[in-house]
Design a protein around this motif. Structure first.
Motif: not given
Length: 459
Positions: A27, A54, A88, A90-91, A109
């Motif tokens: 990540v 996240g 952070l 995550p996409d 992220c």
């Protein structure tokens, strides 16, 4: 375009984890230098909630120098504020297999405020997303590709470090530009890189030898601009780790040695609307048939290069690349299919695009892409006309304005730029001005091998 091989949905990740083909999830996000930083999670723990909720990271990561030392003077994070956390996020569109690593996947992220959950404006990915949002509001889709060059050495990274990077053995011993025989000798690395990238959601076009001893270029397929920046980051991480695993080393320095060609990051960009290339048109402009959108975008890119030069050339070393006759651009001009131009226009019709040849391989792709897109959008908004096309050897055209030749010069232009403050925000300009000044100050305080060789006995 179809979904690239190696990208994963959450359901596909669950299946891979159940089958024990994925055990670890990286990540990560990029710092100012474009390096990936973050955490490795157990895959089951990641699926239990991290992918939705996240995780946290220390906000000092956006205030450090390249040695990871906290730098004083940033208002964003400092000792007085206690170096807290940011969020952070995550996409999920970036979830992919990291094929070069054992049973590992990776996700990139966005960086958000821990309390407000708003994007942190100074984060590189946030800066690009802001410009992309502006393009989208104007009805444009932005497609881009970055062409990265690098040098390969037979020394390990550890060996290179222990010899102060002074006894490196390039994998090639003569210029191998397009040379198949010499390229065959490095296929164990380049074939592995192409294979791993393709298996990791980064479609590959080709690789070739370049104009330096042990220098290569590996190109990946163009994409929507944010996706392309993500691919660029994965590309660099992959190649560094593959080289490391093979007992070799690789550098993306803009200028590895004074007598070698520099390594570039040529950026190809075009705007699209309703499935059609918005640069295409019926108006003759030199040898190009184009639209007003193309002309004004190009005009903005050229006019505002000095304002965003720090995003194209972020280090002291970056500026050593701008040498006449070296394949790196030294003048602010455009031409059609002319590699001496800072802005090389290529293609026609649906393939018409602008290649910005100014950035080096050391750039942070989010910042470089954001800078180029911002300049072009400003050109459209203000209807900035580009200069007349230049035909011939631009290196010999001393009357043309040149690119900034030092980091100090670029910092001054960026910090005083009303365009940069209006476009990226005063906070971003203040933050990155301090960041680049820190880099400049570190160099100013250093004593180099060049100085010892020149002055030790003779002064």
């Amino acid at each position: 375009m179809s979904k690239p091989r190696g990208l994963l949905t959450i359901d596909q990740l669950r299946e891979a984890v159940d089958q024990q083909t994925i055990e670890t999830i990286i990540v990560a996000f990029t710092d100012h230098y474009g390096r990936l930083v973050g955490k490795r999670f157990d895959a089951d723990f990641f699926l239990d909630g991290i992918y939705k909720d996240g995780t946290h990271g220390c906000n000092y990561l956006l205030t450090t120098d390249i040695a990871m030392d906290p730098v004083p003077g940033f208002s964003f994070a400092n000792w007085e504020l206690g170096y807290g956390d940011f969020h952070l996020v995550p996409d999920l569109a970036t979830l992919r297999v990291a094929a070069w690593l054992d049973r590992t996947a990776m996700i990139l992220c966005d960086v958000k405020n821990e309390k407000t959950h708003q994007y942190i404006d100074i984060a590189p990915r946030s800066i690009l997303k802001k410009q992309l949002e502006k393009a989208t509001q104007n009805g444009f889709e932005v497609l881009a590709a970055s062409e990265l060059e690098y040098y390969l050495f037979e020394n390990t990274f550890r060996e290179a470090h222990e010899t102060n990077f002074s006894q490196l053995r390039p994998v090639g011993w003569y210029i191998e530009d397009y040379h198949i025989l010499q390229g065959t000798r490095t296929e164990p690395f380049n074939a592995a890189a192409r294979r791993y990238l393709k298996q990791s959601g980064v479609p590959v076009e080709n690789s070739k030898g370049e104009w330096g001893l042990g220098q290569h270029e590996l190109n990946v397929r163009y994409a929507e601009i944010l996706d392309m920046a993500d691919r660029h980051v994965v590309y660099k991480q992959c190649l560094k780790e593959v080289a490391d695993a093979m007992g070799w080393s690789i550098t993306f320095m803009a200028k590895f040695a004074a007598d070698r060609a520099g390594s570039s990051c040529h950026i190809h960009i075009s705007l699209w609307k309703d499935g059609e290339n918005a640069f295409d048109g019926d108006t003759a402009f030199g040898p190009v048939k184009c639209s007003d959108t193309f002309r004004w975008f190009l005009g903005g890119c050229i006019a505002h290069t000095p304002d965003v030069m720090v995003f194209y050339a972020p280090t002291i070393n970056s500026y050593k690349r701008y040498v006449d006759g070296s394949w790196a651009p030294t003048r602010l001009a455009w031409s059609y299919d002319n590699r001496t131009a800072g802005f090389r226009v290529v293609g026609h019709g649906k393939s018409l695009r602008i290649e910005c040849r100014i950035p080096g391989a050391d750039c942070n792709p989010y910042l470089a892409f954001a800078g180029l897109l911002a300049c072009g959008l400003e050109g459209i908004e203000k209807q900035i006309e580009p200069p007349a096309i230049f035909e011939g050897d631009i290196y010999a055209a001393a009357h043309l304005p040149r690119v900034p030749y030092t980091l100090a010069e670029s910092i001054a232009m960026f910090s005083n730029s009303e365009f940069a403050k209006r476009t990226f925000g005063a906070e971003v300009v203040e933050h990155y001005t301090h960041f680049y000044k820190t880099e400049q100050a570190a160099y100013n305080a250093s004593v180099t091998d060049w100085e010892r060789k020149r002055y030790f006995e003779q002064i």
